[in-house]
Scaffold this motif. Structure first.
Motif, PDB file in Angstrom:
ATOM      1  N   ASN A 374      45.087  45.398 -15.519  1.00 56.72           N
ATOM      2  CA  ASN A 374      45.179  45.567 -14.070  1.00 56.72           C
ATOM      3  C   ASN A 374      44.053  46.455 -13.542  1.00 56.72           C
ATOM      4  O   ASN A 374      43.542  46.233 -12.445  1.00 56.72           O
ATOM      5  N   ARG A 377      41.018  44.326 -13.275  1.00 58.20           N
ATOM      6  CA  ARG A 377      41.075  43.389 -12.157  1.00 58.20           C
ATOM      7  C   ARG A 377      40.592  44.021 -10.859  1.00 58.20           C
ATOM      8  O   ARG A 377      40.138  43.346  -9.962  1.00 58.20           O
ATOM      9  N   TYR A 581      42.189  38.676 -17.687  1.00 62.22           N
ATOM     10  CA  TYR A 581      41.239  39.721 -17.279  1.00 62.22           C
ATOM     11  C   TYR A 581      39.952  39.105 -16.765  1.00 62.22           C
ATOM     12  O   TYR A 581      39.426  39.488 -15.735  1.00 62.22           O
ATOM     13  N   ALA A 584      40.678  37.371 -13.462  1.00 61.43           N
ATOM     14  CA  ALA A 584      40.936  38.308 -12.382  1.00 61.43           C
ATOM     15  C   ALA A 584      39.665  38.975 -11.909  1.00 61.43           C
ATOM     16  O   ALA A 584      39.491  39.235 -10.731  1.00 61.43           O
ATOM     17  N   ASN A 588      38.922  38.450  -7.466  1.00 62.30           N
ATOM     18  CA  ASN A 588      39.508  39.526  -6.682  1.00 62.30           C
ATOM     19  C   ASN A 588      38.945  39.504  -5.273  1.00 62.30           C
ATOM     20  O   ASN A 588      37.838  39.896  -5.041  1.00 62.30           O
TER      21      ASN A 588
END
Length: 1308
Positions: A374, A377, A581, A584, A588
């Motif tokens: 996360n 990302r 990953y 992402a 984004n």
């Protein structure tokens, strides 16, 4: 206040007899049918209300009467427009736009302005319209278009009464866009203006100080902040913010002293800041960070609690609390704080990384991997490579663990999915439940705080989006940040708010009102539905410059990296799949503050300036296709490109925020049914009114114009094919000027501007528009400060006496003393990409090359003609040095050191990269920005560097050969690894540039050698326009030297004022050139804007893939020692050294119409962009008239027209000053004296110089232009006017400049 708008017909016949009869016997303000009407007194009052009053007209406190009048006017106008079926004068819509702007009804204002634009061909003459349009764009954070609108105001009306406000807003927008040089210039221009503005002088000074801090010029920033603190009667809010900045700078910046001293000063500054403003949660947070850094844990925790209690808690605060708990070995408390942070801001990379570290320390690698994914990302993540490596290590550890070992192991912390649902401890939440999450979730984070000094208009937090722009995600996000259960729909949330109506806080009450309004509207118009992926419409409640530059950090142990929050309406991914990953990281997409409403599109308008949407603006590209367009009356759903760009670290605020101002939603190609595709809730609650404002625009469309975009700003709207139309706009045509009937040199029509037509109403001239529907309209006559000058029957063939007489007649007819631009011309615009586009196989054309074998070849006349032919953007003359027997050794490093070893060299520190690529410093992605740091050294020192670089390269080459022999057996493995290896880290190199060789005493031998060149490429020659300047411009009409090592880059550019250039490679190494024809510079300008770069001032290196995709041809070739490269007028080029070499270069100006035209075009474009033109074209034009006999009719007409325009300006300004009683003092000038520029705005000042009394008495003669002088002193009391030329002399030069008889071409 009088309007700066265009004056229309008198308002006397505003009401028709029929309407007067209808009004007879009825209550005041009512007609027979019950519709509103305006009295004569009301119309008179409304005539003084326009966009110029925005920000200065407070309708909420004591302006109730004015607000009522405006509301009545809007209703009256809408009713009458509806009655006339939209067939009204264009000025109606402009005034309607002004009234809605003053009422802060931005969607309606935008629609009305759009309609005005569609009807008014010379809209650009209406400064109040452009200003109002810019304000609307500014409100919606559409900075790309707001900047252009404001620039055009200053171009067409330099003395505009709201120029200070424009400079302020331009400064703020350029600051957000990281164009710091432009930002500083506009802030300074705002600061010297004595007119009123929505920010005070101290607030503008604060922005300048913060600008220094943003650029990491910390000593300058500290000095500016401290100077501000010395100001008498400094407002408490400004004082608190300045102290806050100083405190945070001392905490973060190592240059300001040792650690102990810095922290002590930081705490003192922050404590003083809190004395001035005890309710600043940001200062409390910073104070907590300082206490934590020196180990005062309890004080830090108290400060963080204070930050939360002041309703300013953010993800940063929770992250810092988590770090504090983690340091105190309280992992569960740390976990809850981190969860708080990432729930407030899903994209808070530091919190995710700290949370991952926490899970790692508790031996829970699976949860750590999820957190690191996360973090990766997040757009704010600056160390993706480190995270990737850490994820791989943890995954490898998991693979090596015995099966089932993790399941049997007791976990110290809840897994991430469980932790996400944990309640926040009561002792931490305090007042959190009453907070507005949207404000916190979208707050920008950066170590440099942004002031809370915004424009003094309605706070943006009080400016709700139009109902049709409120999204489901906003409804959810506006709930309490402590809430862990998400409301599934706005309807349920509305029901919940209604149930608790009596116990709601102010924020929740506002939310309830908005939801109820939305619910009613959706019931009335159930055909309108929001798209599912409508997060791009999410509102932020902070002002853009605050949000962009607000201060914060990301946790103790991750450094100060700016970051963007993620979308707050979806839960982060907790998958451990590494493929996610990678996915992402590339998808984004960040959201914008406010989107221009899709429904504010005036249906049927064609806006060419956005037909190349993918390459223009500071936004993500958006396109709309049939497949993505809902049917019926639904709004358009854009397809948003997932590709986003970061701006470099260190810019104040959110990385790449300026890239997040979303592109306006494009409408589909026009079709018979296109009218049906418009959202029914366009600008009015009245659907009939909406249809009038939308559907009638087609009547004013140009035939075949089908590309619809909902921005109406005309920065590139091609009603004409002229790329630039101003000083030169009336002289491009060679035939129109020959007839006085066809030439309107002082009016609104210019010789070669067929698009500038008389004002029309619905396609007819005003004289033919007196239909029954039109005569009954109550038009309000706005009285402009600067009237449009009527046409005059003078042409370039009129003598100076006739011009003088015409100017005096104008003055008698009421010419404003402050108006010195007689014939307004359209603002210049970049050219659109040439049509038809080139096929892909033509995008790498062969470079025109001439091979010389003898001196006779070099002086062969066709060589000159070939080089200056506009069809050849570049010519490589190979073998020139050998053919002319030039001694290039005179320019070798060895000779230079022997001649002048202490001579100054400007050094640019750059990154060594492949010639056809440009990567960011981490080597992770290709970018356009090409940064280099400037310093200075001497020829001797750079020569040492150049030699050591060569020796180091030899050593590296030998080492590579040895390694190649050792690993030759593993060649296939090596190649596989190299294919996957990312670029970088890059080696740092130094480029010695701009070495001045103008001193003929120091460089006599070198300059003498260059006289062997053919006349057309010499530094000085009679046929070189730059030789007629009469003074030196370093690097243009003098020689400059460049000393290079491999990889030295000259970034992309056009030469100053589009002059030609000559470049000779001295050797011994080669250079690689990239060249794009002049006609494509508009495309490159668009790319620069898209990448947050200033085409004229920034350093940029084009991405070839982008250019080929946009069908831009690129010439690419190698320049060997002895080769001369001729860059034609306006050609865009960039160069990289392949080996160790020196180059010499200078500019030349062929005596051609093409060269002069392009030079004047760039002169005007520079003026629009507030960039100084190094070549003073006015001064040069008069010297050309004195010194040169011109036989080319095209060139003659261009020069003559410019002379006439300049002469008219001088005559009119002189007459106005004399009439005002201002004395003009003779000053004169010497032969070699440089041209004059305004010391404030840097425009060229010719003949009449405005100098302060102090400067005149000291004989320093610091020059101002008339506009800047009047801004400093309205009646010019503090200025002396100096005259450089006798008006008789100018008139004589003008009369004596005639077309010379044509002569046969002679040898060069």
């Amino acid at each position: 206040m009088k309007s700066c708008g265009v004056s229309l017909a008198a308002a006397a016949p505003a009401f028709s007899d029929e309407e007067k009869k209808m009004a007879a016997g009825k209550p005041r303000g009512k007609t027979k049918e019950g519709t509103l009407s305006l009295t004569a007194e009301e119309r008179e009052e409304l005539s003084g209300l326009d966009s110029l009053l925005f920000g200065f007209l407070n309708l909420h406190e004591n302006g109730a009467k004015t607000e009522t009048l405006l509301l009545k006017a809007v209703c009256c106008y809408e009713s009458l427009i509806l009655k006339a079926e939209g067939k009204v004068e264009s000025e109606f819509f402009c005034q309607l736009g002004h009234f809605n702007l003053l009422l802060e009804d931005y969607p309606k204002a935008l629609s009305a302005y759009q309609r005005y634009y569609s009807l008014q061909s010379d809209y650009w003459k209406n400064a109040a319209f452009l200003y109002g349009l810019g304000l609307v764009y500014f409100y919606y954070n559409a900075f790309h278009w707001a900047i252009k609108a404001f620039q055009e105001v200053l171009y067409v009306e330099p003395s505009f009464c709201r120029a200070k406000e424009i400079h302020l807003r331009l400064g703020l927008m350029f600051k957000v866009n990281t164009d710091y040089e432009s930002s500083l210039k506009h802030f300074q221009l705002a600061l010297i203006d004595s007119n009123p503005c929505t920010l005070s002088s101290v607030e503008i000074q604060f922005h300048i100080a913060h600008l220094y801090e943003t650029q990491r010029m910390y000593h300058s920033a500290k000095e500016a902040y401290e100077q501000l603190l010395q100001t008498e009667n400094l407002p408490a809010q400004v004082k608190a913010t300045v102290l806050q900045q100083l405190g945070w700078m001392h905490h973060n910046v190592d240059l300001l002293g040792d650690q102990a001293t810095k922290e002590s000063c930081a705490i003192q500054y922050l404590q003083k800041s809190l004395e001035a403003d005890p309710n600043s949660g940001q200062s409390w947070y910073f104070l907590g960070r300082c206490y934590s850094s020196i180990g005062k844990v309890q004080d830090a925790f108290i400060s963080y609690r204070q930050s939360i209690d002041k309703s300013e808690a953010s993800a940063d605060t929770w992250c810092s609390i988590g770090v504090l708990y983690q340091q105190q070995n309280q992992p569960m408390d740390a976990l809850q704080a981190y969860i708080c942070a990432v729930q407030l801001d899903h994209g808070h990379a530091a919190a995710w990384m700290d949370l991952g570290t926490l899970y790692e320390s508790c031996n829970q690698p699976q949860d750590a991997i999820k957190c690191y994914l996360n973090a990766a990302r997040s757009k704010s993540c600056s160390n993706t490579s480190m995270l990737t490596g850490r994820i791989k290590v943890l995954q490898a550890q998991l693979c090596n663990l015995p099966q089932g070992s993790l399941q049997n192991k007791t976990k110290l912390l809840p897994i991430i999915e469980e932790a996400w649902s944990l309640p926040i401890p009561a002792e931490l939440t305090s007042r959190q439940g009453a907070m507005n999450t949207a404000q916190q979730a979208y707050k920008a984070h950066h170590p440099n705080t942004e002031p809370v000094l915004g424009l003094s208009e309605t706070p943006i937090s009080q400016q709700p989006l139009p109902v049709h722009m409120i999204t489901y995600s906003e409804v959810d996000d506006l709930s309490s940040p402590a809430k862990r259960k998400r409301i599934s729909s706005p309807a349920k949330y509305l029901e919940q708010l209604r149930t608790d109506r009596d116990h709601l806080n102010p924020t929740q009450k506002l939310m309830l009102q908005q939801l109820e309004s939305q619910f009613v509207l959706m019931q009335q118009q159930n055909t309108f539905t929001l798209p599912h992926n409508c997060t791009n419409l999410t509102s932020r409640t902070e002002e853009p410059w605050r949000r962009k530059l607000s201060n914060s950090t990301q946790g103790f142990n991750k450094g100060q990296n700016s970051h963007l929050p993620g979308s707050n309406d979806e839960q982060p991914s907790f998958s451990t799949d590494p493929a996610l990953y990678l996915q992402a990281a590339s998808t984004n997409i960040q959201t914008s503050h406010r989107m221009l409403p899709t429904s504010s599109i005036t249906q049927g308008l064609a806006f060419n300036h956005l037909s190349h949407t993918a390459t223009s603006g500071d936004q993500q590209g958006i396109c709309c296709t049939k497949e993505s367009t809902p049917s019926g009356n639904r709004s358009f759903v854009p397809e948003i490109s997932s590709h986003t760009e970061d701006t470099p670290n260190g810019c104040a605020g959110v990385k790449g925020f300026s890239n997040r101002v979303q592109q306006l939603m494009a409408e589909p190609i026009c079709s018979p049914n296109s009218r049906d595709s418009t959202s029914p809730n366009l600008i009015s609650d009245n659907p009939q009114m909406s249809s009038v404002l939308i559907g009638k625009a087609n009547e004013s469309m140009m035939t075949g114009a089908c590309d619809k975009v909902n921005s109406i700003h005309p920065e590139s709207h091609t009603k004409t094919n002229n790329s630039v139309a101003s000083l030169h706009s009336s002289v491009i045509s060679t035939t129109a000027a020959k007839s006085a009937d066809q030439t309107t040199t002082l009016g609104v029509t210019s010789i070669s501007s067929p698009h500038i037509r008389l004002q029309t109403v619905n396609g007819k001239g005003l004289e033919n528009s007196n239909s029954s529907k039109n005569t009954s309209l109550p038009m309000i006559s706005h009285k402009p400060d600067s009237p449009i000058i009527p046409s005059m029957s003078v042409s370039i063939y009129s003598n100076s006496t006739e011009v003088l007489k015409a100017c005096r007649n104008l003055d008698k007819n009421g010419l404003s003393n402050s108006h010195n631009l007689l014939d307004k011309c359209p603002p210049p615009r970049p050219p659109t990409s040439p049509y038809p586009p080139l096929p892909k196989d033509k995008l790498n054309p062969p470079t025109p090359s001439i091979y010389l074998e003898s001196k006779r070849d070099a002086f062969f006349p066709p060589l000159h003609q070939f080089c200056i032919n506009p069809k050849n953007p570049v010519t490589v003359i190979r073998g020139l040095a050998g053919a002319l027997k030039l001694d290039l050794g005179l320019f070798s490093t060895k000779t230079l050191v022997e001649a002048n070893n202490e001579h100054t060299v400007e050094v640019r520190t750059q990154l060594l990269q492949p010639a056809d690529e440009n990567w960011d410093p981490t080597g992770t992605k290709k970018i356009w920005r090409c940064e280099s740091n400037r310093s200075h050294t001497t020829i001797a020192k750079y020569a040492q560097y150049q030699a050591s670089s060569f020796q180091e390269s030899l050593r590296e080459e030998n080492e590579k050969k040895m390694q190649h022999r050792e690993y030759s057996d593993n060649e296939s493995t090596s190649s596989d690894n190299s294919g996957r290896r990312r670029k970088g880290p890059f080696k740092t190199i130094k480029f010695g540039t701009n070495i001045d060789l103008s001193d003929d005493k120091k460089w006599k031998l070198q300059l003498l050698e260059l006289t062997k060149l053919p006349a057309f490429v010499r530094v000085v020659s009679a046929g070189n326009l730059l030789s007629h300047l009469g003074h030196t411009i370093l690097g243009m009409n003098t020689v400059q030297l460049y000393m290079k090592v491999p990889g030295s880059r000259t970034p992309g550019h056009q030469e100053n004022n589009n002059f030609c250039s000559v470049n000779i490679n001295i050797g011994p190494g080669d250079c690689e050139w990239f060249v794009v024809p002049e006609g494509y510079w508009g495309v490159l300008n668009d790319f620069c804007e898209k990448n947050n770069l200033n085409f004229l001032m920034s350093s940029w290196w084009p991405n070839l893939e982008d250019l080929y995709e946009a069908n831009v041809p690129v010439y690419r070739f190698i320049q060997r020692p002895g080769d001369l490269v001729w860059i034609n007028a306006g050609t865009v080029h960039w160069v990289q050294a392949v080996g160790w070499c020196n180059n010499i270069a200078w500019n030349v100006g062929p005596l051609t119409a093409s060269q002069y035209k392009l030079a004047v075009e760039r002169y005007e474009w520079n003026k629009l962009q507030s960039v100084k033109s190094l070549v003073p074209m006015v001064h040069l034009s008069w010297n050309m008239a004195r010194n040169i006999k011109v036989s080319d009719p095209k060139l003659f007409e261009m020069i003559k027209y410019c002379l006439m325009k300049i002469l008219k300006q001088c005559l009119t300004l002189r007459e106005a000053l004399i009439t005002a009683g201002k004395e003009i003092t003779w000053h004169g000038r010497t032969n070699d004296e440089p041209a004059r520029y305004c010391s404030i705005c840097e425009v060229e000042v010719f003949d009449l110089l405005f100098v302060t009394n102090e400067s005149n008495s000291q004989k320093t003669y610091i020059v101002h232009c008339q506009d800047c002088a009047r801004k400093a002193s309205g009646n010019l009391d503090n200025f002396v006017v100096l005259e450089e030329y006798k008006i008789e002399d100018l008139m004589q030069v003008y009369d004596q400049f005639t077309l010379a008889p044509s002569v046969s071409s002679s040898s060069s």
